[in-house]
Design a protein around this motif. Structure first.
Motif, short mmCIF file in Angstrom:
data_model
loop_
_atom_site.label_atom_id
_atom_site.label_comp_id
_atom_site.label_asym_id
_atom_site.label_seq_id
_atom_site.Cartn_x
_atom_site.Cartn_y
_atom_site.Cartn_z
N UNK A 35 98.07 -15.58 9.13
CA UNK A 35 99.30 -15.45 9.99
C UNK A 35 98.99 -15.84 11.42
N UNK A 36 99.54 -17.09 11.92
CA UNK A 36 99.50 -17.72 13.02
C UNK A 36 100.42 -17.27 13.76
N UNK A 37 100.46 -16.76 15.07
CA UNK A 37 101.24 -16.15 16.07
C UNK A 37 102.15 -17.26 16.87
N UNK A 38 101.96 -18.59 16.64
CA UNK A 38 102.58 -19.62 17.18
C UNK A 38 102.31 -19.43 18.70
N UNK A 39 103.00 -20.30 19.34
CA UNK A 39 103.03 -20.35 20.93
C UNK A 39 104.23 -20.75 21.53
N UNK A 40 105.21 -19.68 21.87
CA UNK A 40 106.22 -19.86 22.33
C UNK A 40 106.38 -21.09 23.90
N UNK A 41 105.31 -21.17 24.26
CA UNK A 41 105.18 -22.03 25.58
C UNK A 41 105.22 -23.26 25.16
N UNK A 42 104.81 -23.37 23.91
CA UNK A 42 104.61 -24.97 23.28
C UNK A 42 105.70 -24.97 22.28
N UNK A 43 106.78 -24.18 22.04
CA UNK A 43 107.73 -24.24 20.98
C UNK A 43 107.38 -24.25 19.76
N UNK A 44 106.08 -23.50 19.58
CA UNK A 44 105.27 -23.39 18.18
C UNK A 44 105.72 -22.20 17.52
#
Length: 193
Positions: free
Chosen positions: A64-73
């Motif tokens: 599970x990858x939490x992504x990165x909202x700052x990079x729009x992931x």
């Protein structure tokens, strides 16, 4: 790095390694990226390829990858294959060609799938898709590299899916690893419907 592959296939000093070095190197890279997920969910071949089974990938781990909202992931599932590279070093699947050569085919596959709201476990259909790509590599002995376009003209995951083409690129988060059996890079398969 010390040579750990015995030439005869017999364990060094009478000891059998509990964790094969090729497998350990890939797990180490996964642990670097996902230190909080020591025991990821995993799909495994019921009968290993080296025992006559149809699926060349021994394992596919799902993180599970939490992504990165700052990079729009966005948050997503990250799938990592085990078996296109030499996991064991005993010639059961891949011929050992030296630590300075590619390990097995020289790469493992990865795949990323958006995590849907409320989803608690990753879907397993990407594992079948990855097994299909691995079957192609093993049967044709053609390797993939970053920038390749795979056109199947039928669903890759043996379903009614619209996914019939894949684009391959270097996985943006996983770093290549050096194993006692050679180097391994990580190629991310992306769908192109």
């Amino acid at each position: 790095m010390d040579e750990v592959r015995p030439s005869s296939g017999a364990p060094a000093h009478g000891l059998v390694p509990l964790f094969p070095p090729g497998l350990q190197a890939i797990y180490g890279e996964c642990r670097r990226l996902y230190p909080e997920q020591a025991n990821p969910l995993q799909v495994t071949a019921i009968v290993k390829y080296w025992l006559g089974g149809p699926d060349p990938l021994d394992y596919i781990s799902m993180y599970r990858n939490m992504g990165c909202p700052a990079q729009d992931i966005q948050e997503h599932w990250h799938y990592v294959s085990f078996g296109l590279s030499d996991l064991y070093g005993d010639n059961r699947v891949h011929e050992f060609t030296g630590a300075e050569s590619p390990s097995g085919f020289g790469f493992e596959l990865t795949f990323r799938l958006k995590r849907e709201v409320g989803e608690t476990a990753p879907p397993t259909w990407p594992a079948e898709l990855m097994q299909g790509l691995a079957r192609y590599v093993f049967q044709s002995e053609n390797t993939f590299c970053s920038g390749d376009h795979v056109s199947w003209h039928s669903p890759l995951d043996s379903s009614e899916s619209r996914i019939q083409h894949m684009l391959l690129t270097e996985d943006p988060q996983m770093q290549p690893v050096q194993t006692p059996f050679g180097s391994v890079s990580f190629l991310q398969a992306s769908k192109d419907v």
